[in-house]
Design a protein around this motif. Structure first.
Motif, PDB file in Angstrom:
ATOM      1  N   ILE A   1      38.366  42.380  35.095  1.00 23.11           N
ATOM      2  CA  ILE A   1      37.322  43.134  35.795  1.00 23.11           C
ATOM      3  C   ILE A   1      36.170  43.461  34.829  1.00 23.11           C
ATOM      4  O   ILE A   1      34.984  43.386  35.188  1.00 23.11           O
ATOM      5  CB  ILE A   1      37.915  44.414  36.401  1.00 23.11           C
ATOM      6  N   ILE A   2      36.492  43.828  33.597  1.00 18.28           N
ATOM      7  CA  ILE A   2      35.463  44.180  32.618  1.00 18.28           C
ATOM      8  C   ILE A   2      34.581  42.966  32.344  1.00 18.28           C
ATOM      9  O   ILE A   2      35.068  41.844  32.204  1.00 18.28           O
ATOM     10  CB  ILE A   2      36.124  44.678  31.311  1.00 18.28           C
ATOM     11  N   ALA A   3      33.263  43.228  32.314  1.00 15.85           N
ATOM     12  CA  ALA A   3      32.219  42.233  32.019  1.00 15.85           C
ATOM     13  C   ALA A   3      31.922  41.317  33.190  1.00 15.85           C
ATOM     14  O   ALA A   3      31.097  40.401  33.091  1.00 15.85           O
ATOM     15  CB  ALA A   3      32.572  41.416  30.791  1.00 15.85           C
ATOM     16  N   SER A   4      32.655  41.513  34.299  1.00 17.34           N
ATOM     17  CA  SER A   4      32.325  40.733  35.498  1.00 17.34           C
ATOM     18  C   SER A   4      31.250  41.454  36.291  1.00 17.34           C
ATOM     19  O   SER A   4      31.000  42.648  36.085  1.00 17.34           O
ATOM     20  CB  SER A   4      33.573  40.524  36.345  1.00 17.34           C
ATOM     21  N   GLY A   5      30.637  40.737  37.179  1.00 21.51           N
ATOM     22  CA  GLY A   5      29.628  41.377  38.013  1.00 21.51           C
ATOM     23  C   GLY A   5      30.259  42.451  38.885  1.00 21.51           C
ATOM     24  O   GLY A   5      31.397  42.327  39.332  1.00 21.51           O
ATOM     25  N   VAL A   6      29.440  43.478  39.116  1.00 26.95           N
ATOM     26  CA  VAL A   6      29.959  44.610  39.906  1.00 26.95           C
ATOM     27  C   VAL A   6      30.364  44.168  41.299  1.00 26.95           C
ATOM     28  O   VAL A   6      31.416  44.549  41.821  1.00 26.95           O
ATOM     29  CB  VAL A   6      28.933  45.745  39.947  1.00 26.95           C
TER      30      VAL A   6
END
Length: 688
Positions: A633-638
């Motif tokens: 989830i981290i660094a992925s698009g919101v």
């Protein structure tokens, strides 16, 4: 009481009586009326508590307000309930509701002795005695208990469809005591006039011999088909009981043996001291007569003399059967006795005085006599005197022989052993036979055997408690004395009633001459409801007759009021149910977001009543279901992160991080990837 199905009218059964259909005392459903008397009516009824048909005797309206009548009615229940005998109608219960006093008693489907008389009388002596034997047996039991029936008559003798004979309506019975006697002038004359003993008519006082008299009248009626005394009014009939003897049955029905006439004469003697002392004695005499009939004996002078004592007829010089002594009298050709003028049956003829032929009367004067008249008178005087003396002496010797010399006195054998009594009677030239109204299995000389006699609280077992005739009474030489041995105190063991139904237990208890007390309910996990658990006193306990015995009846398993444990600790719920004998099933566990782990989600049943051994089902919570927070989830698009988390059932909350630059990428999340959280939890995304 009796239920005559054939005689009851349709109108009566339809309920014309307002009492019919009533639920009396919350227990007895009153049916059609089956009898009506001066004090009360009898109804067929259903005991709804024990589900059995009974007879209920209800005092007539208004009589319950009279304390004297009400007290007599209550005494009826207590007196009759003391009698436990196969030939006595059983009394079950007594009570009162709103001024209505009642008795509940045994119902006897069938007919009465009156119906038998109408159809069969006059009947043979054997048949008559067979019908009287159970009646006398019932009266003997009452007399032993100190009770007098006072209203013995064919209407009060019930004959069941299966042939059982029972005496009913001990409602006029009284305990023998001075405070219960009634006189003709100052009290109440109780009884049916055709069967009243003379002493009841004269002064109203009665003992067991009044019942003996009535039984003798009933026997006469069976033998002849008619009552011995008739009149235009009850007063005339009562007068005849006092002043006229019951005639011999053979005068109406020829062919009846003389000893049967003697039996009736003894039972109905107007002087009660000449009657048998009670029904037990009369029953013994009936057995003797019955045996003679069974043996085909048509004439037995010794038995006749035994039953009917002797009296001299004043005109004919004959001996007639009335009493043990020879009396003289002169009442117009009839026989006199201590109780009045009595007709009698000839037993033996006394020598009559020789007739004298009068001297012829000459028609004209004749020659002078050969001898002087003075000398003629001197010769005839002594001869006449000698003849008179011889006649008087002959009559005296005959009277002495027939009235005294051939009799002897009965020796006293009371309290002796059987062997000693037999030796004493044998020495007096008398025979001995055993008798008595009771029997009991006793161990004698190591052997168990049935023994006849009578129960006694005072005379040791095996010793003589009574004899007939009584000690000192006159008896023919070589006659038979009936010896009654003591059976000891009358005691009965409480029967085992465990496992029986309530009705069966009651029958078992009353069959042992004990009284049924009450039924006491107790909870039982193993014994079905309605089954008897035991008795108080316990089985095998030795009791006096008439002692009350209670029974314990299972009410089945004890009920448990169910408590709702939903949302509460399942371990505590299980312990509570098991303490009360219930089985707990908690095999089902489920995740629940709202119920804490280890608590009850649901319960079956949640309320109501259970019994020991029943099962309660619990559904226990495992708490909320946990899922792992995904990685990547981290660094992925919101937007891409939101879509991935929502697809897994999470809720997503997006916030700006402290380093927000407007790039739209996930900088941080809470909770973190790899954490275990409840399904549907909210995950916060911090964007940069």
């Amino acid at each position: 009481m009796q239920s005559d199905r054939h005689a009851r009218s349709g109108t009566e059964a339809a309920g014309g009586d307002p009492t019919t259909g009533r639920l009396l005392d919350g227990r007895y459903r009153i049916g059609p009326r089956i009898a009506r008397g001066g004090m009360a009516s009898v109804y067929e009824a259903t005991d709804i508590r024990l589900d059995r048909t009974v007879a209920v005797k209800i005092m007539h309206p208004g009589m319950g307000d009279d304390e004297e009548f009400a007290a007599r009615f209550v005494r009826e229940a207590r007196a009759a309930a003391r009698l436990s005998h196969p030939h006595v109608v059983a009394v079950y219960d007594q009570g009162e509701e709103d001024g209505t006093v009642y008795l509940a008693m045994e119902l006897i489907p069938g007919h009465t002795l009156r119906d038998v008389i109408r159809k069969e009388a006059p009947m043979t002596p054997s048949r008559a005695l067979a019908l009287m034997e159970p009646v006398l047996s019932a009266l003997a039991a009452a007399h032993r208990a100190g009770l007098i029936h006072r209203d013995v008559k064919p209407e009060n003798v019930l004959i069941a469809d299966d042939g059982r004979v029972k005496v009913a309506d001990f409602g006029l019975a009284k305990a023998v005591s001075a405070d219960t006697q009634h006189t003709a002038t100052g009290g109440v004359l109780i009884g049916t006039v055709s069967y009243l003993a003379p002493e009841l008519v004269v002064d109203g006082r009665a003992d067991a011999r009044a019942d003996v008299y009535a039984a003798g009248v009933v026997l006469y009626e069976l033998l002849t088909g008619s009552k011995p005394h008739a009149g235009d009014s009850p007063i005339q009939v009562a007068y005849k009981h006092v002043h006229e003897d019951v005639p011999p049955p053979s005068a109406v029905a020829p062919g009846i043996p003389a000893y049967v006439d003697a039996l009736v004469a003894r039972a109905t003697a107007r002087d009660r001291s000449l009657r048998p002392a009670d029904a037990a004695v009369l029953l013994h005499q009936v057995h003797r007569v019955g045996q003679a009939l069974a043996d085909g004996v048509q004439d037995d002078p010794e038995l006749t003399a035994d039953l009917a004592p002797m009296l001299l007829h004043p005109d004919t010089g004959e001996l007639v059967a009335v009493d043990d002594e020879v009396y003289d009298g002169s009442h117009d050709g009839e026989v006199t006795s201590p109780i009045g003028i009595l007709p009698g049956r000839t037993v033996e003829r006394m020598p009559a005085a020789p007739a004298r032929t009068p001297a012829p009367v000459p028609s004209r004067p004749g020659p002078p006599p050969a001898r002087p008249p003075a000398r003629r008178r001197r010769w005839r005087g002594p001869v006449t005197l000698l003849l008179l003396l011889a006649l008087v002496l002959g009559v005296a010797v005959g009277a002495w022989w027939f009235g005294w010399a051939r009799y002897t006195s009965t020796p006293a054998v009371l309290d002796l052993t059987r062997t000693a009594a037999e030796k004493k009677l044998d020495a007096a030239g008398l025979q001995m036979e055993l008798g008595g109204p009771d029997h009991k299995r006793l161990r004698i000389d190591g052997k168990v055997q049935d023994m006849v006699g009578q129960f006694s609280e005072t005379v040791p077992v095996g010793r003589v408690a009574d004899s007939d005739p009584d000690p000192g009474a006159r008896i023919l030489d070589g006659g038979t004395v009936t010896v009654v041995l003591s059976l000891g105190p009358e005691r009965y063991k409480v029967p085992s009633v465990k496992g029986l139904t309530e009705d069966q237990a009651q029958d078992a208890i009353t069959g042992k001459h004990l009284d049924f007390g009450e039924s006491i309910g107790r909870w039982s996990d193993s014994i079905p409801a309605g089954t008897v658990l035991g008795s108080d006193p316990r089985a095998g306990t030795v009791l006096r007759p008439g002692t009350a015995v209670n029974i314990f009846i299972s009410k089945g398993p004890k009920p448990v009021e169910v408590r709702d444990w939903t949302g509460r600790d399942a371990d505590k719920a299980q312990a509570w149910f098991e303490d009360r004998g219930l089985v707990v099933d908690r095999g089902t566990e489920e995740y629940d977001d709202n119920v804490a782990e280890g608590h009850v989600i649901s319960q079956t049943p949640a309320s109501g009543t259970l019994h020991r051994g029943d099962t309660v089902k619990l559904v226990v919570s495992k708490g909320p279901e946990l899922v792992e927070v995904p990685g990547g989830i981290i660094a992925s698009g919101v937007d891409a992160a939101r879509a991935k988390l929502e697809a897994l059932g999470f809720r997503v909350d997006v916030q700006n991080s402290d380093h927000y630059l407007g790039l739209g990428y996930v900088y941080e999340m809470d909770p973190h990837s790899g954490d275990m959280v409840p399904r549907g939890s909210t995950i916060t995304l911090f964007q940069i």
